[in-house]
Write an enzyme that holds these catalytic residues in place. Structure first.
Site, PDB file in Angstrom:
ATOM      1  N   ARG A  78      71.736 -22.058   9.899  1.00  0.00           N
ATOM      2  CA  ARG A  78      70.426 -21.451  10.187  1.00  0.00           C
ATOM      3  C   ARG A  78      69.407 -22.540  10.497  1.00  0.00           C
ATOM      4  O   ARG A  78      69.669 -23.724  10.339  1.00  0.00           O
ATOM      5  CB  ARG A  78      69.939 -20.617   9.008  1.00  0.00           C
ATOM      6  CG  ARG A  78      69.755 -21.406   7.711  1.00  0.00           C
ATOM      7  CD  ARG A  78      69.367 -20.517   6.550  1.00  0.00           C
ATOM      8  NE  ARG A  78      70.321 -19.435   6.364  1.00  0.00           N
ATOM      9  CZ  ARG A  78      71.509 -19.586   5.780  1.00  0.00           C
ATOM     10  NH1 ARG A  78      71.881 -20.767   5.325  1.00  0.00           N
ATOM     11  NH2 ARG A  78      72.322 -18.572   5.650  1.00  0.00           N
ATOM     12  N   ASP A 133      78.597 -25.894   6.545  1.00  0.00           N
ATOM     13  CA  ASP A 133      77.669 -25.166   5.678  1.00  0.00           C
ATOM     14  C   ASP A 133      78.471 -24.477   4.585  1.00  0.00           C
ATOM     15  O   ASP A 133      79.696 -24.319   4.712  1.00  0.00           O
ATOM     16  CB  ASP A 133      76.885 -24.124   6.496  1.00  0.00           C
ATOM     17  CG  ASP A 133      75.530 -23.803   5.892  1.00  0.00           C
ATOM     18  OD1 ASP A 133      75.495 -23.239   4.783  1.00  0.00           O
ATOM     19  OD2 ASP A 133      74.505 -24.104   6.527  1.00  0.00           O
ATOM     20  N   ASP A 154      80.586 -28.018   1.046  1.00  0.00           N
ATOM     21  CA  ASP A 154      79.578 -28.249   0.023  1.00  0.00           C
ATOM     22  C   ASP A 154      79.280 -29.746   0.072  1.00  0.00           C
ATOM     23  O   ASP A 154      80.108 -30.563  -0.321  1.00  0.00           O
ATOM     24  CB  ASP A 154      80.117 -27.842  -1.351  1.00  0.00           C
ATOM     25  CG  ASP A 154      79.179 -28.209  -2.494  1.00  0.00           C
ATOM     26  OD1 ASP A 154      78.117 -28.817  -2.240  1.00  0.00           O
ATOM     27  OD2 ASP A 154      79.516 -27.898  -3.649  1.00  0.00           O
ATOM     28  N   VAL A 155      78.106 -30.114   0.573  1.00  0.00           N
ATOM     29  CA  VAL A 155      77.825 -31.525   0.831  1.00  0.00           C
ATOM     30  C   VAL A 155      77.763 -32.361  -0.443  1.00  0.00           C
ATOM     31  O   VAL A 155      77.844 -33.600  -0.394  1.00  0.00           O
ATOM     32  CB  VAL A 155      76.517 -31.710   1.628  1.00  0.00           C
ATOM     33  CG1 VAL A 155      76.627 -31.074   3.004  1.00  0.00           C
ATOM     34  CG2 VAL A 155      75.316 -31.175   0.865  1.00  0.00           C
ATOM     35  N   ASN A 208      71.626 -32.713   7.731  1.00  0.00           N
ATOM     36  CA  ASN A 208      70.523 -31.762   7.801  1.00  0.00           C
ATOM     37  C   ASN A 208      70.443 -30.836   6.583  1.00  0.00           C
ATOM     38  O   ASN A 208      69.380 -30.324   6.256  1.00  0.00           O
ATOM     39  CB  ASN A 208      70.672 -30.926   9.078  1.00  0.00           C
ATOM     40  CG  ASN A 208      69.672 -29.794   9.157  1.00  0.00           C
ATOM     41  OD1 ASN A 208      68.506 -30.002   9.460  1.00  0.00           O
ATOM     42  ND2 ASN A 208      70.120 -28.572   8.865  1.00  0.00           N
ATOM     43  N   TYR A 237      61.840 -31.999  -4.927  1.00  0.00           N
ATOM     44  CA  TYR A 237      62.172 -32.037  -3.504  1.00  0.00           C
ATOM     45  C   TYR A 237      61.646 -33.313  -2.860  1.00  0.00           C
ATOM     46  O   TYR A 237      62.366 -34.005  -2.125  1.00  0.00           O
ATOM     47  CB  TYR A 237      61.572 -30.808  -2.815  1.00  0.00           C
ATOM     48  CG  TYR A 237      61.833 -30.733  -1.332  1.00  0.00           C
ATOM     49  CD1 TYR A 237      63.073 -30.348  -0.842  1.00  0.00           C
ATOM     50  CD2 TYR A 237      60.833 -31.044  -0.410  1.00  0.00           C
ATOM     51  CE1 TYR A 237      63.315 -30.274   0.527  1.00  0.00           C
ATOM     52  CE2 TYR A 237      61.065 -30.973   0.959  1.00  0.00           C
ATOM     53  CZ  TYR A 237      62.311 -30.591   1.419  1.00  0.00           C
ATOM     54  OH  TYR A 237      62.539 -30.531   2.768  1.00  0.00           O
ATOM     55  N   LYS A 270      63.545 -36.586  -0.876  1.00  0.00           N
ATOM     56  CA  LYS A 270      63.268 -36.954   0.512  1.00  0.00           C
ATOM     57  C   LYS A 270      62.683 -38.361   0.639  1.00  0.00           C
ATOM     58  O   LYS A 270      62.934 -39.046   1.642  1.00  0.00           O
ATOM     59  CB  LYS A 270      62.326 -35.916   1.133  1.00  0.00           C
ATOM     60  CG  LYS A 270      62.945 -34.530   1.270  1.00  0.00           C
ATOM     61  CD  LYS A 270      64.219 -34.564   2.102  1.00  0.00           C
ATOM     62  CE  LYS A 270      64.756 -33.181   2.417  1.00  0.00           C
ATOM     63  NZ  LYS A 270      65.962 -33.224   3.267  1.00  0.00           N
TER      64      LYS A 270
END
Length: 244
Positions: free
Chosen positions: A15, A36, A57-58, A84, A147, A151
């Site tokens: 998405r 994904d 699953d990253v 991403n 979060y 990042k």
């Protein structure tokens, strides 16, 4: 056809920005594999532009190894990785839990770390890795402790990876989107606020970004158009952080 013949893996491709990147990269000649945890949506998106899908699953090391082994077996090479996939959550620091923090770091930071490590072993002819950070990793937004931490750290990881992998011909750069239309933005800002011009007073372009605009920036970093760039950051935020 800036990615003609290239094999590209995009995580979080079911998405939003990942899906937009997949469609554009395919249009530019790449063989795109979306990765994904949402298998149904991911397969549907990939089918829409003739790409492939792999469930990943990253945060799982063995998942990365299996997924990229499958890519190399099927296509013979790996040229581009776009990290991403991300988990988003807003919570005040004093209210945040360790469990929630660990969950965000597992996807947003451990995921790219594992991806870089796994991809580097398979990019025998060089390549490009694009890590997707956020303007929450450039400034302190209230409610973005966990979060934002992930990042900010991803920007540092990008710098180290760029320095270490340059001798292998692998470039590693960081894409930094701001407020972009899609589920994450809608999760944090009510629709009526997004529709209010006053909300965008601090953004020179005066609106949220579109996923296709982020995808074009990712394409630049993935392709040979950015052949002399590594360890750099490309901010796509309508000027919000650059003019404050």
């Amino acid at each position: 056809m800036r990615l003609e013949g290239k094999v590209v893996v995009i995580t979080g491709g079911a998405r939003g920005q990942g899906a937009a990147e997949g469609a554009l990269f395919a249009q530019e000649g790449a063989r795109v594999i979306l990765a994904d945890v949402d298998e149904e949506a991911g397969r549907a998106v990939a089918a829409g532009f003739g790409g492939s899908f792999v469930r990943l699953d990253v945060s799982a090391e063995d998942g990365w190894e299996a997924a990229l082994d499958g890519v190399v077996v099927r296509y013979g090479r790996l040229d581009v990785l776009v990290n991403n996939a991300a988990r988003y959550r807003t919570k005040l620091l004093t209210e945040e839990s360790v469990a929630a923090l660990d969950g965000i770091l597992a996807v947003n930071l451990r995921g790219p770390f594992l991806g870089i490590r796994a991809a580097a072993k398979r990019m025998e002819h060089g390549g490009s890795i694009v890590n997707v950070s956020s303007t929450a990793g450039m400034t302190g937004y209230p409610g973005h402790g966990a979060y934002g931490m992930s990042k900010w750290a991803l920007r540092g990881l990008t710098k180290v990876a760029a320095a270490e992998l340059a001798p292998q011909g692998i470039r590693v750069n960081c894409l930094i989107p701001g407020a972009i239309e899609g589920p994450m933005l809608e999760q944090s800002v009510p629709p009526e606020v997004l529709a209010d011009p006053e909300h965008w007073a601090g953004t020179p372009i005066g609106r949220a970004g579109r996923t296709d605009e982020v995808a074009r920036a990712a394409l630049f970093l993935a392709s040979e158009d950015s052949s002399y760039l590594t360890g750099t950051e490309l901010v796509v935020d309508g000027g919000a952080t650059g003019t404050g």
